[in-house]
Design a protein around this motif. Structure first.
Motif, PDB file in Angstrom:
ATOM      1  N   ALA A 182       0.837  -1.203   0.000  1.00  0.00           N
ATOM      2  CA  ALA A 182       0.000   0.000   0.000  1.00  0.00           C
ATOM      3  C   ALA A 182       0.875   1.258   0.000  1.00  0.00           C
ATOM      4  O   ALA A 182       0.587   2.227  -0.711  1.00  0.00           O
ATOM      5  CB  ALA A 182      -0.910   0.001   1.219  1.00  0.00           C
ATOM      6  N   LEU A 183       1.951   1.229   0.781  1.00  0.00           N
ATOM      7  CA  LEU A 183       2.869   2.366   0.801  1.00  0.00           C
ATOM      8  C   LEU A 183       3.420   2.604  -0.595  1.00  0.00           C
ATOM      9  O   LEU A 183       3.590   3.743  -1.036  1.00  0.00           O
ATOM     10  CB  LEU A 183       4.033   2.109   1.768  1.00  0.00           C
ATOM     11  CG  LEU A 183       3.699   1.904   3.238  1.00  0.00           C
ATOM     12  CD1 LEU A 183       4.967   1.762   4.061  1.00  0.00           C
ATOM     13  CD2 LEU A 183       2.877   3.039   3.791  1.00  0.00           C
ATOM     14  N   LEU A 184       3.687   1.487  -1.305  1.00  0.00           N
ATOM     15  CA  LEU A 184       4.233   1.603  -2.655  1.00  0.00           C
ATOM     16  C   LEU A 184       3.287   2.333  -3.590  1.00  0.00           C
ATOM     17  O   LEU A 184       3.702   3.161  -4.397  1.00  0.00           O
ATOM     18  CB  LEU A 184       4.466   0.209  -3.236  1.00  0.00           C
ATOM     19  CG  LEU A 184       5.862  -0.342  -3.173  1.00  0.00           C
ATOM     20  CD1 LEU A 184       5.932  -1.627  -3.941  1.00  0.00           C
ATOM     21  CD2 LEU A 184       6.839   0.652  -3.757  1.00  0.00           C
ATOM     22  N   ILE A 185       1.990   1.982  -3.485  1.00  0.00           N
ATOM     23  CA  ILE A 185       1.031   2.621  -4.379  1.00  0.00           C
ATOM     24  C   ILE A 185       1.031   4.122  -4.142  1.00  0.00           C
ATOM     25  O   ILE A 185       1.045   4.925  -5.082  1.00  0.00           O
ATOM     26  CB  ILE A 185      -0.368   2.007  -4.179  1.00  0.00           C
ATOM     27  CG1 ILE A 185      -0.350   0.579  -4.699  1.00  0.00           C
ATOM     28  CG2 ILE A 185      -1.426   2.826  -4.882  1.00  0.00           C
ATOM     29  CD1 ILE A 185      -1.665  -0.133  -4.567  1.00  0.00           C
ATOM     30  N   THR A 186       1.021   4.514  -2.871  1.00  0.00           N
ATOM     31  CA  THR A 186       1.077   5.938  -2.550  1.00  0.00           C
ATOM     32  C   THR A 186       2.334   6.562  -3.132  1.00  0.00           C
ATOM     33  O   THR A 186       2.293   7.624  -3.747  1.00  0.00           O
ATOM     34  CB  THR A 186       1.074   6.138  -1.023  1.00  0.00           C
ATOM     35  OG1 THR A 186      -0.031   5.455  -0.469  1.00  0.00           O
ATOM     36  CG2 THR A 186       1.007   7.606  -0.663  1.00  0.00           C
ATOM     37  N   ALA A 187       3.473   5.884  -2.948  1.00  0.00           N
ATOM     38  CA  ALA A 187       4.744   6.447  -3.417  1.00  0.00           C
ATOM     39  C   ALA A 187       4.765   6.579  -4.932  1.00  0.00           C
ATOM     40  O   ALA A 187       5.291   7.572  -5.462  1.00  0.00           O
ATOM     41  CB  ALA A 187       5.900   5.579  -2.936  1.00  0.00           C
ATOM     42  N   ILE A 188       4.210   5.616  -5.666  1.00  0.00           N
ATOM     43  CA  ILE A 188       4.209   5.687  -7.128  1.00  0.00           C
ATOM     44  C   ILE A 188       3.414   6.897  -7.592  1.00  0.00           C
ATOM     45  O   ILE A 188       3.829   7.639  -8.489  1.00  0.00           O
ATOM     46  CB  ILE A 188       3.622   4.394  -7.739  1.00  0.00           C
ATOM     47  CG1 ILE A 188       4.576   3.228  -7.515  1.00  0.00           C
ATOM     48  CG2 ILE A 188       3.350   4.560  -9.221  1.00  0.00           C
ATOM     49  CD1 ILE A 188       4.055   1.906  -8.009  1.00  0.00           C
ATOM     50  N   VAL A 189       2.252   7.103  -6.961  1.00  0.00           N
ATOM     51  CA  VAL A 189       1.427   8.238  -7.364  1.00  0.00           C
ATOM     52  C   VAL A 189       2.142   9.554  -7.055  1.00  0.00           C
ATOM     53  O   VAL A 189       2.157  10.483  -7.873  1.00  0.00           O
ATOM     54  CB  VAL A 189       0.059   8.176  -6.641  1.00  0.00           C
ATOM     55  CG1 VAL A 189      -0.759   9.387  -6.976  1.00  0.00           C
ATOM     56  CG2 VAL A 189      -0.677   6.921  -7.037  1.00  0.00           C
ATOM     57  N   VAL A 190       2.753   9.651  -5.869  1.00  0.00           N
ATOM     58  CA  VAL A 190       3.449  10.884  -5.504  1.00  0.00           C
ATOM     59  C   VAL A 190       4.629  11.122  -6.452  1.00  0.00           C
ATOM     60  O   VAL A 190       4.891  12.256  -6.850  1.00  0.00           O
ATOM     61  CB  VAL A 190       3.924  10.818  -4.037  1.00  0.00           C
ATOM     62  CG1 VAL A 190       4.796  12.009  -3.711  1.00  0.00           C
ATOM     63  CG2 VAL A 190       2.738  10.779  -3.097  1.00  0.00           C
ATOM     64  N   ALA A 191       5.314  10.061  -6.843  1.00  0.00           N
ATOM     65  CA  ALA A 191       6.440  10.220  -7.760  1.00  0.00           C
ATOM     66  C   ALA A 191       5.976  10.741  -9.113  1.00  0.00           C
ATOM     67  O   ALA A 191       6.670  11.551  -9.740  1.00  0.00           O
ATOM     68  CB  ALA A 191       7.168   8.889  -7.934  1.00  0.00           C
TER      69      ALA A 191
END
Lengths: 113, 310, 586
Positions: free
Chosen positions: A68-77
């Protein structure tokens, strides 16, 4: 003999981080830096995915929290890339050139005075 | 057999990444990046991270690739000044230090603890209380809902930032060039046929994301892509940033999220807590409200700063 | 999910949520309403947010409690926690005050008259101001490292567009450089966060503190986190982006960028070193961090002295002042190693951060008023400005005095706390650097004032009168910084001002001022009254040539360090060095 998939991908991730860092340092063109930043980001995300895979349990294929953290990070990137590209295009539109090298040394004249 | 496939995948990923870094032509590099991003999604699948794979394909490879290719084509004629090119010493130092960091990182990865600490059991134990079946949706919308709310906020900040980069003469106007395409051509055809399909798929992915891989980010990306397609086909123009309805569309998602979070504070005992029995319903409401806002946000980020007056 | 007793939501915890989300709501409203309503939405939000910050300060600082809030009712490691202790509450209050001051100052500059169409510059300013504030409050109250990452990105995405708000080519270049370097820092930080999850299965600060041990991956993570944050804080030699960015932004934006934004990433370094990993970081590594700070103080101030433009001078002063923020780390590490409470170090760091935030915001505001009224900011051509704009130059002087560390300023209280602590015995070299910093700061303050106080040949023609409201808001912030020591004396044990107004104390203050005059003459731009007289003047001229040569050398070195490949390579080398130093000491 061969490392298992997860470790293999972990090492791949480390290599991506190295490649991304190299590109970020070396390329003078900001668009190439943004590309390198994305590759760096992907390497870091892959490390997180490896960690998630190692945490598989309770019937899940991977630990859901880091995923889940990854999904957030991908969107922020992506948002970061969009902002960077917009700034770059504006710089090009305003000055015709895209270099981020500093113009003149701080302090202006260095002689006498 | 599977090991060999993974080895090939890794080799291709690293090879493409290295090529993207090293190749001279920037446009070629961005195309290479797009392909590499799709391969990366296979790596996520291999690591049993399906939701992440979907997000990576949609946003990491798809939207980012489109963004970078668009920028590369607009910057085609830029030439690097001679003095800016890095010398041998710079490349050597950069290579050494990057290799050192990568090597250190590899050592850390090999040294990760066995058995790996994990929150999978904790998630499984508490997932029932969230009303959803997909554990990642549970984490994103219940356990760590604050991060999701803030993420929507960060995207909005980015849109404001991108808009602020407009030249003053174009303020309130539209981003990108005015697209014209042959009304009988293939692009216009696709622009009429694909979006309804895309919308249905997006809604499906959103709905299914509660219990299976999917969710609002992936759905929103499809909507944003459909919107971009319709714009490129010349069927619709990018809305001007001064249009209130556009701004309402942007803020509706985060606003609903915050409002429902406050409901949680009043009824459920904590901000962003979902009152018992209403969890799934409220989560669905938030996701339904967020998806269009996210789609508009992602589309606007892709479109860039306003460049021509309304 | 069961949680420790200290993790239960406390009454008043909702204030923390409000502190983070009120600015967001203001932004949503301002964006939709648009035009001149954006400013109104911002002002209403700022008033409400100030009230919230005061309430938090009352609950925490006055009543001595801690505010905790479990988001969604889920406790870590599954959920996310917000907590405000004394450090958080004080920073939140300082941020609210500075934002309010900036809002008052910027009111006219970024206002839209009735009937005027919406202006890009104004809309963006108010919305981004709220966005920065939201990100800051989140940094101050988060107890989760990943939420910290989101907070950092909120800050960066809001701060970068503020740099190029005026739309000039060089400022856009500075903004892009800032963004790219900040993103590099974010990536290093994120990598550290993921590695920590891999080691301990959580990213909650309290849980990590319980579980952390000195192994390879943890040490690597700490190094990555620290350097990623240092890049965003522009800690020397990673400061390449700061001078052009902060000097090119509109003054109200520079005030918030220098005053508050750089404190956000610093705050997370404090949390990581003092709350999460006090047992893992070594005293030597903390000294290394302070060594970077010392280099910042010396180099930043020296380069500031050589600047010809006022805004660049103030920007380099920020580079130097950031160094002061890192002085607290070896003190804290030393106290922890000796088994003592590290409160003096925390208080010293806090006082330094708050007093700098107030004083630097005031300084940039004053510089902005000067630029607007005189039409330029070339220091050598400011003659007559003191007579024409006395209030503005007074503000500049007071801000400089506060930064110098003279009593009763917050910086003075911070220095006193630092040196009175017994654990500071091994840090004599740092004391020398801090004193040198005080002299150098006095130097450039005197320099600017000397040029401004010189009577102009013809009466200085002002392009426009400085806004009275702007002058008063700047003056208020400068006074707040200068009087911070009095507040500190009441609230922080050990920060009494008793020694300040004794003959010895007054003498040392005068000494700093005198030293400033000497340094201004030796290292700085040609002073207006220099170059006259014979005899001993020859020796002085030779001395001056020498000191100017030193200054020029430092400027050249600064220029070399500010090349992108050099700075980014240094970033990575420093990360490797930190990891090695921590590992060596374990």
């Amino acid at each position: 003999m061969m490392p298992d998939t997860t470790t293999l991908l972990g090492l791949c991730a480390a290599a991506l981080v190295g490649l991304g860092l190299y590109g970020l340092i070396v390329h003078p063109q900001p668009l190439r830096k943004i590309l390198a930043f994305n590759i760096l980001g992907n390497g870091i995300f892959m490390i997180c995915a490896v960690i998630a895979r190692r945490g598989a349990g309770a019937g899940f294929g991977g630990d859901p929290v880091p995923q889940a953290l990854l999904i957030t990070a991908i969107v922020v990137a992506f948002a970061a890339s969009a902002l960077a590209v917009a700034t770059l295009l504006r710089l090009h539109g305003e000055t015709g050139d895209t270099s981020i090298a500093p113009e003149a040394p701080a302090g202006g004249k260095t002689g006498g005075h | 057999m599977i090991e060999a496939l993974n080895l090939i995948l890794v080799t291709m990923i690293l090879g493409l990444a290295a090529w993207t870094i090293v190749v001279r032509d920037t446009f070629a590099a961005t195309v290479g990046f797009l392909v590499y991003g799709l391969l990366l999604a296979l790596a996520w699948v291999s690591l049993r991270a399906i939701d992440v794979a979907l997000t990576e394909v949609a946003i990491g490879a798809g939207l980012t690739g489109a963004l970078l290719i668009g920028a590369a084509s607009r910057l085609k004629q830029v030439v690097t000044a001679r003095g800016d090119e890095p010398g041998m010493l710079t490349r050597l130092m950069a290579g050494l230090v990057s290799a050192a960091v990568a090597g250190g990182l590899a050592a850390c990865i090999l040294a990760l603890p066995e058995p790996a600490p994990t929150l999978a059991e904790a998630v499984a134990a508490n997932l029932g209380a969230t009303g959803v079946g997909n554990p990642i949706t549970g984490v994103l919308m219940a356990f760590r809902a604050l991060d999701t709310l803030l993420e929507a906020t960060v995207l909005l900040f980015a849109v404001v930032g991108v808009w602020s980069l407009a030249p003053d003469r174009a303020w309130g106007g539209r981003a990108g060039p005015a697209h014209r395409s042959d009304p009988n051509g293939i692009l216009a055809y696709l622009g009429r046929v694909l979006p309804p399909i895309g919308i249905v798929i997006a809604i499906y992915i959103l709905w299914v994301g509660a219990d299976d891989p999917g969710g609002k980010f992936q759905g929103a990306t499809i909507l944003a892509a459909m919107w971009t397609l319709v714009i490129m086909a010349g069927l619709v123009d990018v809305p001007p940033v001064s249009r209130t309805s556009l701004r309402l569309a942007l803020v509706a998602g985060p606003a609903v999220f915050i409002a429902l979070g406050a409901v949680g504070a009043a009824a459920g005992g904590a901000f962003l807590a979902w009152p018992a029995g209403l969890e799934k319903a409220l989560i669905v409401v938030v996701e339904v409200a967020l998806m269009p806002s996210l789609a508009v946000t992602l589309g606007l980020l892709l479109a860039g700063a306003p460049g021509r007056p309304a | 999910m069961t949680a420790g007793l200290q993790d239960i939501t406390t009454p008043g915890g909702l204030l923390l949520v409000l502190a983070v989300l009120l600015p967001v709501i203001g932004l949503l409203a301002g964006l939709v309403l648009g035009g001149r309503h954006a400013r109104s939405a911002a002002l209403v939000t700022i008033a409400a947010g100030l009230a919230v910050a005061l309430a938090v300060a009352d609950a925490v600082l006055v009543s001595g409690g801690t505010l905790v809030y479990l988001m969604g009712g889920w406790a870590p490691p599954l959920g996310v926690l917000l907590r405000a202790d004394g450090l958080s509450a004080a920073m939140m209050l300082a941020a609210a005050v500075v934002v309010a001051g900036i809002a008052v100052y910027a009111g006219r500059d970024f206002g839209t008259a009735r009937g005027e169409p919406e202006s890009r510059r104004s809309l963006a300013f108010w919305l981004l101001l709220l966005a920065v504030w939201s990100g800051l409050n989140l940094v101050f109250v988060t107890r989760d490292l990943f939420t910290g990452y989101v907070a950092l990105e909120m800050l960066t995405f809001a701060a970068v567009p503020l740099v190029c708000l005026d739309g000039k080519g060089e400022t856009i270049r500075a903004a892009l450089r800032y963004l790219l370097f900040a993103l590099a820092g974010s990536m290093l930080y994120l990598l550290g966060v993921f590695l920590l999850y891999g080691m301990y299965g959580t990213v909650d600060m309290a849980l990590l503190a319980e579980r952390a041990g000195p192994d390879v991956t943890t040490i690597a993570a700490i190094a990555l986190l620290t350097l990623g944050l240092a890049a965003k804080t522009a800690l020397f030699p990673l400061h390449l982006w700061l001078p052009p960015a902060h000097s090119g932004a509109p003054p109200a934006a520079s005030a918030i960028l220098s005053g508050l934004v750089v404190k956000g990433s610093w705050f997370l370094v404090v949390r990581i070193w003092l709350d999460v990993f006090p047992g893992v970081v070594t005293v030597t590594s903390a000294e290394l961090l302070a060594a970077f700070g010392a280099a910042a103080i010396l180099a930043g101030n020296l380069v500031a002295l050589r600047q010809q433009r006022l805004k660049l001078l103030v920007a380099y002063s920020t580079v130097a002042q950031i160094g002061y923020l890192f002085v607290m780390f070896p003190l804290a590490a030393g106290l922890t190693a000796a088994g003592l409470d590290d409160a003096p170090a925390r208080s010293a760091g806090l006082l330094q951060a708050v007093s700098h935030a107030l004083a630097k915001a005031a300084m940039f505001m004053a510089a902005g008023l000067i630029y607007k009224s005189v039409g330029h900011d070339r220091i050598a051509e400011l003659a007559g400005s003191a007579r024409a704009m006395p209030l503005t130059l007074l503000t500049f002087a007071l801000a400089g005095i506060a930064l110098m560390g003279l009593p009763p300023g917050g910086a003075y209280a911070a220095k006193k706390l630092f040196f009175d602590s017994t654990a500071a015995t091994g840090l004599g070299w740092l004391e020398v650097v801090l004193n040198a910093g005080a002299f150098l700061t006095a130097g450039y303050t005197v320099l600017v004032l000397a040029h401004a106080l010189r009577p102009a040949g013809a009466l200085l023609k002002l392009e426009s009168r400085p806004s009275r409201v702007g002058e008063l808001s700047a003056l208020a912030l400068a006074l707040a910084s200068l009087l911070l020591g009095c507040a500190a004396a009441d609230m922080i044990p050990g920060a009494s001002l008793a020694g300040a107004f004794t003959p010895a104390g007054i003498l040392s203050a005068l000494l700093i001022l005198a030293g400033g005059v000497a340094i201004a003459g030796a290292f700085g731009l040609q002073l207006p009254w220099a170059g006259r007289g014979g005899g001993p003047a020859a020796a002085l001229v030779a001395l001056r040539r020498l000191t100017v040569a030193v200054g020029v050398l430092v400027v050249r070195a600064d220029g070399a360090l500010r090349q992108w490949p050099v700075a980014t390579t240094t970033l990575l080398l420093a990360a490797l060095a930190f990891a090695a130093v921590i590992a060596a000491g374990t």
